[in-house]
Design a protein around this motif. Structure first.
Motif, PDB file in Angstrom:
ATOM      1  N   GLU A 166      14.169   1.905  -4.928  1.00  0.00           N
ATOM      2  CA  GLU A 166      14.733   2.427  -3.677  1.00  0.00           C
ATOM      3  C   GLU A 166      13.786   3.419  -3.013  1.00  0.00           C
ATOM      4  O   GLU A 166      13.643   3.440  -1.786  1.00  0.00           O
ATOM      5  CB  GLU A 166      16.089   3.086  -3.939  1.00  0.00           C
ATOM      6  CG  GLU A 166      17.172   2.132  -4.437  1.00  0.00           C
ATOM      7  CD  GLU A 166      16.996   1.749  -5.884  1.00  0.00           C
ATOM      8  OE1 GLU A 166      16.191   2.412  -6.597  1.00  0.00           O
ATOM      9  OE2 GLU A 166      17.647   0.774  -6.321  1.00  0.00           O
ATOM     10  N   ARG A 167      13.139   4.250  -3.822  1.00  0.00           N
ATOM     11  CA  ARG A 167      12.192   5.232  -3.274  1.00  0.00           C
ATOM     12  C   ARG A 167      10.947   4.548  -2.748  1.00  0.00           C
ATOM     13  O   ARG A 167      10.458   4.874  -1.655  1.00  0.00           O
ATOM     14  CB  ARG A 167      11.822   6.229  -4.381  1.00  0.00           C
ATOM     15  CG  ARG A 167      10.711   7.198  -4.001  1.00  0.00           C
ATOM     16  CD  ARG A 167      11.208   8.285  -3.084  1.00  0.00           C
ATOM     17  NE  ARG A 167      10.180   9.288  -2.873  1.00  0.00           N
ATOM     18  CZ  ARG A 167       9.625   9.578  -1.704  1.00  0.00           C
ATOM     19  NH1 ARG A 167      10.033   8.946  -0.612  1.00  0.00           N
ATOM     20  NH2 ARG A 167       8.703  10.505  -1.596  1.00  0.00           N
ATOM     21  N   LEU A 168      10.425   3.565  -3.476  1.00  0.00           N
ATOM     22  CA  LEU A 168       9.214   2.874  -3.041  1.00  0.00           C
ATOM     23  C   LEU A 168       9.415   2.182  -1.701  1.00  0.00           C
ATOM     24  O   LEU A 168       8.516   2.203  -0.839  1.00  0.00           O
ATOM     25  CB  LEU A 168       8.796   1.845  -4.091  1.00  0.00           C
ATOM     26  CG  LEU A 168       7.623   0.939  -3.699  1.00  0.00           C
ATOM     27  CD1 LEU A 168       6.337   1.750  -3.561  1.00  0.00           C
ATOM     28  CD2 LEU A 168       7.444  -0.181  -4.711  1.00  0.00           C
ATOM     29  N   MET A 169      10.585   1.551  -1.499  1.00  0.00           N
ATOM     30  CA  MET A 169      10.802   0.777  -0.283  1.00  0.00           C
ATOM     31  C   MET A 169      10.782   1.634   0.971  1.00  0.00           C
ATOM     32  O   MET A 169      10.648   1.104   2.080  1.00  0.00           O
ATOM     33  CB  MET A 169      12.122   0.008  -0.387  1.00  0.00           C
ATOM     34  CG  MET A 169      12.162  -1.008  -1.527  1.00  0.00           C
ATOM     35  SD  MET A 169      10.784  -2.176  -1.532  1.00  0.00           S
ATOM     36  CE  MET A 169      11.234  -3.209  -0.127  1.00  0.00           C
ATOM     37  N   ALA A 170      10.908   2.947   0.818  1.00  0.00           N
ATOM     38  CA  ALA A 170      10.844   3.846   1.968  1.00  0.00           C
ATOM     39  C   ALA A 170       9.439   4.372   2.214  1.00  0.00           C
ATOM     40  O   ALA A 170       9.210   5.116   3.173  1.00  0.00           O
ATOM     41  CB  ALA A 170      11.810   5.014   1.760  1.00  0.00           C
ATOM     42  N   LEU A 171       8.478   3.987   1.381  1.00  0.00           N
ATOM     43  CA  LEU A 171       7.112   4.480   1.487  1.00  0.00           C
ATOM     44  C   LEU A 171       6.206   3.427   2.124  1.00  0.00           C
ATOM     45  O   LEU A 171       6.498   2.231   2.082  1.00  0.00           O
ATOM     46  CB  LEU A 171       6.588   4.837   0.089  1.00  0.00           C
ATOM     47  CG  LEU A 171       7.352   5.944  -0.651  1.00  0.00           C
ATOM     48  CD1 LEU A 171       6.795   6.118  -2.060  1.00  0.00           C
ATOM     49  CD2 LEU A 171       7.290   7.254   0.129  1.00  0.00           C
ATOM     50  N   PRO A 172       5.076   3.860   2.716  1.00  0.00           N
ATOM     51  CA  PRO A 172       4.186   2.902   3.391  1.00  0.00           C
ATOM     52  C   PRO A 172       3.564   1.893   2.438  1.00  0.00           C
ATOM     53  O   PRO A 172       3.177   0.805   2.866  1.00  0.00           O
ATOM     54  CB  PRO A 172       3.119   3.806   4.021  1.00  0.00           C
ATOM     55  CG  PRO A 172       3.198   5.106   3.289  1.00  0.00           C
ATOM     56  CD  PRO A 172       4.630   5.246   2.906  1.00  0.00           C
ATOM     57  N   GLU A 173       3.470   2.205   1.125  1.00  0.00           N
ATOM     58  CA  GLU A 173       2.911   1.250   0.187  1.00  0.00           C
ATOM     59  C   GLU A 173       3.662  -0.077   0.215  1.00  0.00           C
ATOM     60  O   GLU A 173       3.077  -1.144   0.043  1.00  0.00           O
ATOM     61  CB  GLU A 173       2.965   1.807  -1.239  1.00  0.00           C
ATOM     62  CG  GLU A 173       2.076   3.001  -1.489  1.00  0.00           C
ATOM     63  CD  GLU A 173       2.797   4.321  -1.352  1.00  0.00           C
ATOM     64  OE1 GLU A 173       2.757   5.128  -2.282  1.00  0.00           O
ATOM     65  OE2 GLU A 173       3.414   4.527  -0.272  1.00  0.00           O
ATOM     66  N   ALA A 174       4.980  -0.018   0.427  1.00  0.00           N
ATOM     67  CA  ALA A 174       5.811  -1.223   0.366  1.00  0.00           C
ATOM     68  C   ALA A 174       5.471  -2.208   1.469  1.00  0.00           C
ATOM     69  O   ALA A 174       5.566  -3.427   1.280  1.00  0.00           O
ATOM     70  CB  ALA A 174       7.285  -0.845   0.431  1.00  0.00           C
ATOM     71  N   THR A 175       5.099  -1.701   2.636  1.00  0.00           N
ATOM     72  CA  THR A 175       4.781  -2.600   3.758  1.00  0.00           C
ATOM     73  C   THR A 175       3.319  -3.023   3.757  1.00  0.00           C
ATOM     74  O   THR A 175       2.962  -4.006   4.411  1.00  0.00           O
ATOM     75  CB  THR A 175       5.102  -1.901   5.088  1.00  0.00           C
ATOM     76  OG1 THR A 175       4.344  -0.680   5.178  1.00  0.00           O
ATOM     77  CG2 THR A 175       6.573  -1.563   5.183  1.00  0.00           C
ATOM     78  N   THR A 176       2.472  -2.323   3.023  1.00  0.00           N
ATOM     79  CA  THR A 176       1.039  -2.607   3.037  1.00  0.00           C
ATOM     80  C   THR A 176       0.673  -3.754   2.109  1.00  0.00           C
ATOM     81  O   THR A 176      -0.217  -4.556   2.422  1.00  0.00           O
ATOM     82  CB  THR A 176       0.248  -1.346   2.639  1.00  0.00           C
ATOM     83  OG1 THR A 176       0.624  -0.267   3.492  1.00  0.00           O
ATOM     84  CG2 THR A 176      -1.241  -1.580   2.778  1.00  0.00           C
ATOM     85  N   VAL A 177       1.354  -3.862   0.975  1.00  0.00           N
ATOM     86  CA  VAL A 177       0.986  -4.886  -0.009  1.00  0.00           C
ATOM     87  C   VAL A 177       1.716  -6.196   0.263  1.00  0.00           C
ATOM     88  O   VAL A 177       2.681  -6.248   1.033  1.00  0.00           O
ATOM     89  CB  VAL A 177       1.313  -4.396  -1.442  1.00  0.00           C
ATOM     90  CG1 VAL A 177       0.464  -3.184  -1.800  1.00  0.00           C
ATOM     91  CG2 VAL A 177       2.798  -4.081  -1.590  1.00  0.00           C
TER      92      VAL A 177
END
Length: 488
Positions: A166-177
């Motif tokens: 849940e925390r990762l999906m709110a971070l830019p890493e989730a949309t970059t990879v």
């Protein structure tokens, strides 16, 4: 139209199955999960498997921790192969370059990938980079440009980070990879169970939802949910062949036995004789040259042989020549997907045509999510049928006697095409055993109620009962004759 490049094999067949065949080339993935969920072990296992195949891999650490500490932690797993270190498995530290800046770190990583001809770059610890820079924009740019550089070098990026999903999906890493694989350790009563889920996979079909994850000496292993794995169905008419119990009076009730390839539930109260009836079914098939497998959650093979012998059923010759196989699944913290995977592997290896699973309730309870139970068991029944197996499952009915027959908590609708009931009936202060066929799908059967006896001369089904009413309630009322030789 140009053909698509082949998928990269992770070296873990069960992971490739969940990913839809393997890791898509030239893509970057994040493996996320809280500390202890198995991220580093999984990615290291993939890296070692690639290196063992002769595929160069670069593994970058992003903290000041020495490399020998990481290798020491991995050395207890059988996938660890020190001979590939420095040959196809290259360890570098990116810590100093990361402290200098994003450009310096990116150039170090991409230059090393090009020099080594690496097909995979594994960066262990994106969260450490975030904590070091404290700069969202810099991290987003770093991952984006690193991904472009890796794709240009035909290299896969594999990154770990220590965030709950849940925390990762709110971070830019989730949309970059391009892809996200989530590992979790979840509480279930006094246990903790491991799960894996493919949350994101760009341009590839995959198995959705959570799947079982195991951590063993060999490394990480996954077991896809049974009902999520595609099955090629064959639309074939039912056969007319019957699979008997070797008990003439009982088989006659079912026009010769159970329909071939069907699934049957043999329900009955504790101590009524379910195991012995089921053993007769397995032995009857084995005597006819059909490979039979009997799996018990309660009794070891020696106990099963002894119980059968006490009623005149000698299965030793069938065991000796391999026509009958007995397996014991003792009560342990096993999950249903693992149990059924091993069961189906045994069915395939032995060429089983008759299967008995003695203790359906135990299998049901091993399906930790109750909402899965019906679909799971329906998927199991379908897979057995597609393998040419006729199956018999025993299940305990909670009430020994009583006025209600309640199967609401049993998977009758999804599992039991046929339903046989063994029940005690009380009459004149004595208990009698009763047998009845309650259901046979698309098949003729006789609905007579039969008393049956078990003694040291064998299991014998008696004549139809016409002497009392209310027999299925377990509390019979006499009609003026006798039952079980007891007068009124």
């Amino acid at each position: 139209m140009p053909s698509k490049p082949p998928l990269f094999q992770s070296g873990i067949p069960s992971l490739d199955a969940i990913l839809g065949g393997g890791i898509p080339p030239r893509q970057s993935f994040i493996v996320t999960g809280t500390p202890g969920s198995g991220k580093t072990v999984l990615c290291s296992q993939i890296a070692f498997a690639a290196a063992a195949r002769g595929v160069p891999v670069v593994v970058a650490t992003v903290t000041s921790e020495p490399h020998d500490k990481l290798m020491e932690a991995l050395s207890g797993f059988s996938f660890f192969q020190p001979e590939v270190l420095g040959e196809k498995f290259f360890l570098i530290s990116a810590y100093s370059a990361l402290k200098r800046g994003a450009k310096e770190a990116r150039e170090l990583l991409l230059q090393t990938v090009r020099e080594r001809g690496a097909a995979m770059l594994f960066i262990d610890g994106l969260r450490s980079i975030r904590d070091l820079w404290q700069d969202e924009a810099r991290l987003r740019e770093f991952l984006y440009e690193l991904g472009i550089g890796l794709a240009a070098s035909n290299c896969i990026g594999l990154f770990t980070t220590e965030y709950p999903l849940e925390r990762l999906m709110a971070l830019p890493e989730a949309t970059t990879v391009d892809g996200i694989l989530s590992l979790s350790v979840q509480p279930h009563g006094s246990r903790r169970v491991r799960r894996v889920e493919v949350v994101k996979l760009r341009g590839r079909p995959h198995l959705s939802g959570e799947h079982t994850m195991l951590m063993r000496e060999s490394g990480v292993e996954f077991i896809p949910r049974l009902e999520a794995v595609p099955l090629e169905l064959r639309d074939e008419p039912p056969t007319l062949k019957r699979m008997g119990f070797g008990l003439p009076e009982m088989d006659a009730l079912m026009q010769g036995g159970l329909p071939e390839l069907s699934t049957t539930m043999l329900a009955g109260s504790m101590g009524i004789g379910k195991t012995l009836v089921a053993m007769h079914f397995a032995a009857a098939g084995a005597r006819q040259g059909q490979k039979a497998l009997y799996i018990s959650f309660f009794d070891a093979p020696a106990m099963l042989r002894a119980r059968a012998l006490r009623v005149g059923l000698d299965v030793a010759p069938l065991l000796d020549d391999g026509r009958l196989t007995l397996r014991h699944l003792p009560p342990m913290e096993l999950e249903a997907d693992a149990i059924v995977r091993d069961l189906l592997e045994q069915v395939d290896a032995l060429g089983v045509q008759r299967l008995v699973l003695d203790g359906l309730t135990e299998l049901e309870l091993s399906i930790l999510d109750p909402s899965r139970r019906r679909t799971f068991l329906a998927a199991l029944a379908m897979r057995l049928r597609m393998r040419g197996v006729t199956s018999l499952f025993t299940r305990e009915v909670s009430k020994i006697v009583g006025t209600e027959l309640d199967f609401n908590d049993a998977p009758v609708a999804s599992l039991g095409e046929n339903l046989l009931l063994l029940r005690y009936v009380e009459l004149h202060g004595q208990m009698h055993r009763l047998l009845s066929v309650l259901k046979m799908r698309d098949s003729e059967y006789t609905a007579d109620l039969r008393e049956f006896q078990i003694n040291n001369t064998g299991l014998k089904v008696l004549a139809p009962l016409r002497s009392a009413m209310g027999l299925l309630t377990g509390q019979a009322r006499p009609l003026g004759t006798t039952i079980g030789g007891v007068g009124e």
